[in-house]
Design an enzyme around this catalytic site. Structure first.
Site, PDB file in Angstrom:
ATOM      1  N   LYS A 487      35.231  34.802  34.435  1.00 13.75           N
ATOM      2  CA  LYS A 487      36.640  34.424  34.547  1.00 13.75           C
ATOM      3  C   LYS A 487      37.053  34.374  36.019  1.00 13.75           C
ATOM      4  O   LYS A 487      36.373  34.958  36.868  1.00 13.75           O
ATOM      5  CB  LYS A 487      37.490  35.446  33.798  1.00 13.75           C
ATOM      6  N   TYR A 712      53.299  39.623  65.672  1.00 15.44           N
ATOM      7  CA  TYR A 712      54.655  39.572  65.116  1.00 15.44           C
ATOM      8  C   TYR A 712      55.351  40.931  65.165  1.00 15.44           C
ATOM      9  O   TYR A 712      54.720  41.962  64.933  1.00 15.44           O
ATOM     10  CB  TYR A 712      54.605  39.117  63.665  1.00 15.44           C
TER      11      TYR A 712
HETATM   12  C1  LIG Z   1      37.218  41.410  32.928  1.00 18.41           C
HETATM   13  C2  LIG Z   1      36.811  42.012  31.663  1.00 18.41           C
HETATM   14  C3  LIG Z   1      35.585  42.712  31.565  1.00 18.41           C
HETATM   15  C4  LIG Z   1      34.700  43.001  32.717  1.00 18.41           C
HETATM   16  O1  LIG Z   1      35.220  44.084  33.453  1.00 18.41           O
HETATM   17  P1  LIG Z   1      34.455  44.674  34.726  1.00 18.41           P
HETATM   18  O2  LIG Z   1      35.208  45.895  35.046  1.00 18.41           O
HETATM   19  O3  LIG Z   1      34.561  43.648  35.780  1.00 18.41           O
HETATM   20  O4  LIG Z   1      33.079  44.919  34.298  1.00 18.41           O
HETATM   21  C5  LIG Z   1      35.198  43.131  30.311  1.00 18.41           C
HETATM   22  N1  LIG Z   1      35.971  42.900  29.222  1.00 18.41           N
HETATM   23  C6  LIG Z   1      37.165  42.283  29.294  1.00 18.41           C
HETATM   24  C7  LIG Z   1      37.962  42.087  28.062  1.00 18.41           C
HETATM   25  C8  LIG Z   1      37.634  41.827  30.521  1.00 18.41           C
HETATM   26  O5  LIG Z   1      38.809  41.211  30.599  1.00 18.41           O
END
Ligand SMILES: *Cc1c(COP(=O)(O)O)cnc(C)c1O
Length: 818
Positions: A487, A712
């Site tokens: 993702k 700044y």
């Molecule tokens: C992003 C996600 C993961 C992976 O999590 P990590 O901490 O990056 O291993 C697993 N399950 C779900 C439902 C997620 O949204």
């Protein structure tokens, strides 16, 4: 013919364990290996169809339909053995035994490949050399390399690397080196050894039958290599050199001047140096590697004068292959490392990875390969033909002279001619492999073809990802499936590149957050199953057309997908999300009974998996809560399965849970952040590798007077007169503004330089007052070197996830691999 024994000899010119990298099938023997997560036997039938006629297969996997069918294959030899890798090693060992010419083996922690390549350069006018390609130095790499030894060669140079106890003995049996180089010894592969002494002893086993060994003595009082060697091979002549004492052994004198250095080696009690060379590098690692090579070359009889000339040709070797985004939808693969036929053979398959793009090879003359020109280009042309490269462009007089060998090739005298011809501008939507000898300056081509010139880049080390993936595959074992979360543009690292790597490595599932992310993957040739966590009703068409599998987390969504599937008369695979305490998405435990009843009435929906998400798998203080989530999940999933009447894949573990709660692994795990080498678990930290390095350049350096302020709001101040560097990175690139005012540091030339003042949109300033050696041409590393992303996130009072996914689109992603 099927024979239940190891082959006495093989006809094949090439050996392969990887079905994807076979270019001349008729000349290749395939070794099928049944591994933890991969079974080479499944490719045998298609390889037979392509023309492979020698196979080594494993007893345990050789049965069923394939074994029966293969009985009728003509002119094919199939050897059924217990262990294909052991057979490969045995064959390589016997092959090597046929040759009497000297063989040099190189091991150590760092510098093996450089030493091998440099030694070959020093020796290439006096010998015809067989050597390992790239860094082929493993249990498999060594036998594959040895197979290249032939009668025409007069010297062999091979490297050996190990990661575990006992491995060097097997390599030694195959290589049986006459001479050795022990390169720099350090911490590079420490984790599987109980002590440095044990590791050193294991590595030195490579030389237990060698006649001479070259190495650097770091400590004259305590020469550990000598102590161990006298135990394991007292008759080996130890040729230790040192830079400490002129009256001991071989005294080595390094004099550096700017970027070059003068190397002299003198035997004690003699006045004249027997090595007197210059190299165009001045760092200690290069000096040490060069001295090892010069001393060994001299033992082989190469004169001081020849070495003096040859050493000028030693250049730093970038073993990295860089993949970059090019203009007009092109992808550039810049692989100018080892410009020989073996290097080309290994690089060509890279052009096959993305089937959507045309393949283009730009190739310069090969320099000093020792192979007659006619044979050389005939072989190159044959490789290109077998790989079905769409377009070949050649640069250089040798290629022009030999162009008749190629079915179709455009040729140019020089790189400049190629650039000014304008043909590069006509190449689009292609993958280009650039392979040029150094003197052809192919970096000019890269420059002409690459996209974006913003000078901040995120380096993604694909080898490290592969390493981490293997680590996690091993730790979950063969019975647990692996889903990887890609993702958010694969956590900011690049969705397509990472998904392609994962697909090629055989992961079971990929997951994205939104439908469009999944569609994007499908458009780019990703065919493994993809779960979508947050689908909407409006996107059901898109989902099903692209073979994406929705996560269903509410009754509304469930009803909608049920109606859709009935209306479309389509079976649809879904994933059921349960909420066991995260309070984000999913069915509550009070809804499980109703959910089960509903699902039992929806036969056209196929529940591929049931999942839940842990809220605090990374915090030990919430251990009890986590255990409760896991138990609640198991119970609810069992209830649903009972209603369904079939088994599903059950999964709840994210990266932290994979490491901290083995009981949470269930049927599948969902790996995310730790794929990129990031973990809070100290036991895992040293087993996985860093993947990401964020780098930028220095735009300007300024001297600052005590009364002057910086940036700044005039918020930056130095305590006294000093010097600052302005870097080409700001919060718009994703370098958090929270890291200003000295909270963040950049690594420049190994120094940690604190930020000063506020981070600006496109730039920031760092204090370099303490480091006079820093100049405008240096690179600044935001994280990935001494500074770890995990720690930097703490400094910014956030988490690594946020820093990673905030790295903006304008930061060029560069994919590196060896
Ligand atoms: C992003 C996600 C993961 C992976 O999590 P990590 O901490 O990056 O291993 C697993 N399950 C779900 C439902 C997620 O949204």
């Amino acid at each position: 013919m099927i024979q239940h024994k190891a082959p006495a000899h093989l006809r094949a010119a090439y050996l392969s364990l990887d079905s994807r990298t076979i270019y001349e099938p008729a000349k290749t023997a395939f070794f099928a290996v049944h591994g933890l997560n991969h079974d080479g036997h499944q490719y045998i039938e298609s390889l037979y169809a392509k023309g492979v006629r020698e196979f080594i297969v494993e007893e345990s996997a050789w049965h069923g339909a394939l074994a029966e069918k293969a009985v009728s294959w003509e002119q094919t030899n199939i050897y059924v053995v217990e262990n294909s890798i052991a057979t490969l090693q045995e064959i390589a060992k016997r092959h090597r035994e046929q040759f009497q010419y000297p063989l040099i083996a190189i091991t150590g922690s760092n510098g093996k490949t450089i030493c091998k390549e440099w030694l070959a350069i020093l020796c290439n006018s006096s010998f015809t050399i067989a050597k390992s390609p790239k860094s082929y130095n493993s249990q498999i790499g060594v036998p594959l390399s040895l197979w290249a030894m032939q009668e025409k060669h007069t010297l062999g140079i091979f490297e050996a690397g190990i990661s575990q106890k006992g491995e060097m003995d097997r390599i030694e049996t195959m290589l049986k080196p006459d001479y050795g180089i022990f390169t720099h010894f350090g911490e590079a592969h420490g984790s599987n050894f109980s002590s440095d002494e044990e590791k050193l002893r294991e590595k030195l086993n490579l030389f237990k039958n060698a006649k001479k060994l070259v190495y650097r003595i770091k400590d004259l009082q305590n020469d550990a290599i000598k102590t161990i060697m006298q135990e394991i091979n007292p008759s080996c002549e130890l040729i230790g050199w040192n830079t400490i004492s002129p009256d001991k052994g071989l005294f080595t004198f390094w004099q550096t001047k700017g970027k070059s250095a003068h190397i002299k080696v003198i035997k004690a009690a003699q006045s004249e140096a027997f090595i007197d060379s210059h190299i165009d590098m001045s760092d200690e690692a290069s000096l040490e590697n060069a001295t090892n090579c010069l001393v060994l070359a001299s033992i082989l009889g190469i004169s001081r004068d020849v070495l003096g000339i040859k050493s000028r040709a030693l250049k730093p070797i970038s073993m990295r292959l860089e993949m970059k985004e090019g203009l007009r939808g092109n992808t550039l693969i810049d692989d100018s490392y080892n410009n020989d036929v073996d290097g080309l053979r290994l690089a060509l398959p890279l052009l096959q990875k993305n089937k959507q793009k045309k393949s283009v090879l730009i190739l310069s003359d090969f320099i000093e390969t020792g192979i007659p020109e006619k044979d050389l280009y005939a072989e190159v042309a044959s490789l290109v033909r077998h790989q079905k490269i769409d377009r070949v462009i050649g640069v250089g007089e040798h290629i022009i002279r030999n162009k008749v060998n190629f079915d179709s090739i455009d040729v140019y005298h020089t790189t400049e001619d190629l650039i000014s011809s304008g043909v590069l501008n006509t190449i689009n939507n292609s993958q280009l492999l650039l392979k040029g000898a150094r003197k052809f300056n192919f970096e000019k081509l890269v420059h002409a073809l690459e996209n974006k010139t913003h000078r901040t880049q995120l380096e993604v080390n694909l080898d490290a990802i592969q390493h981490n993936l293997t680590y996690f595959k091993k730790s979950i074992g063969p019975d647990t499936k692996l889903m990887v979360m890609v993702k958010a543009f694969a956590y900011g690292t690049g969705a397509i590149e990472i998904a392609t790597l994962l697909q090629n490595s055989g992961v079971d599932y990929l997951t994205v957050a939104y439908t469009d992310e999944g569609v994007y993957l499908r458009k780019h040739g990703i065919y493994v199953p993809i779960m979508v966590m947050n689908p909407t009703v409006e996107e059901f068409d898109k989902l099903t057309e692209n073979g994406l599998e929705p996560e269903i987390y509410s009754f509304n969504l469930l009803k909608a997908i049920d109606e859709y599937s009935t209306q479309q008369n389509k079976n649809i695979k879904i994933h059921i999300k349960l909420d066991t305490g995260m309070k984000r998405l999913g069915f509550e435990s009070s809804e499980i009974a109703e959910l089960g009843e509903n699902l039992a009435q929806m036969p056209q929906l196929w529940v591929a998996s049931i999942l839940s998400h842990l809220a605090a798998a990374d915090s030990p203080q919430h251990g009890e809560f986590t255990e409760k989530q896991i138990a609640q999940f198991s119970q609810a999933a069992a209830e649903i399965e009972a209603s369904l009447g079939y088994q599903t894949i059950k999964h709840i573990a994210n990266s932290a849970a994979i490491q901290n709660y083995p009981s949470a692994r269930q049927d599948m795990v969902r790996l995310g952040i730790s794929l990129y080498g990031i973990t809070g678990n100290p036991n895992v930290k040293n087993k996985i590798e860093n993947v990401l390095t964020l780098k930028t350049s220095i735009s300007q350096i300024k001297n600052i007077a005590p009364e002057e302020s910086i940036g700044y709001g005039r918020r930056g101040n130095l305590t006294g007169p000093g010097r600052i560097a302005t870097l080409a990175i700001g919060y718009a690139d994703g370098y958090s503004r929270a890291l200003g005012m000295g909270k963040g540091h950049f690594e420049i030339k190994g120094h940690l330089c604190p930020t000063v003042g506020s981070i600006c949109m496109d730039m920031c300033m760092v204090d370099i007052s303490q480091f006079p050696d820093i100049s405008v041409s240096d690179t600044a590393i935001a994280f990935g070197g001494k500074i770890q992303l995990y720690d930097l996130a703490k400094q910014a009072e956030t988490i690594p996830y946020e820093l990673m996914t905030n790295i903006s689109e304008r930061v060029k992603r560069v994919y590196v691999t060896q």
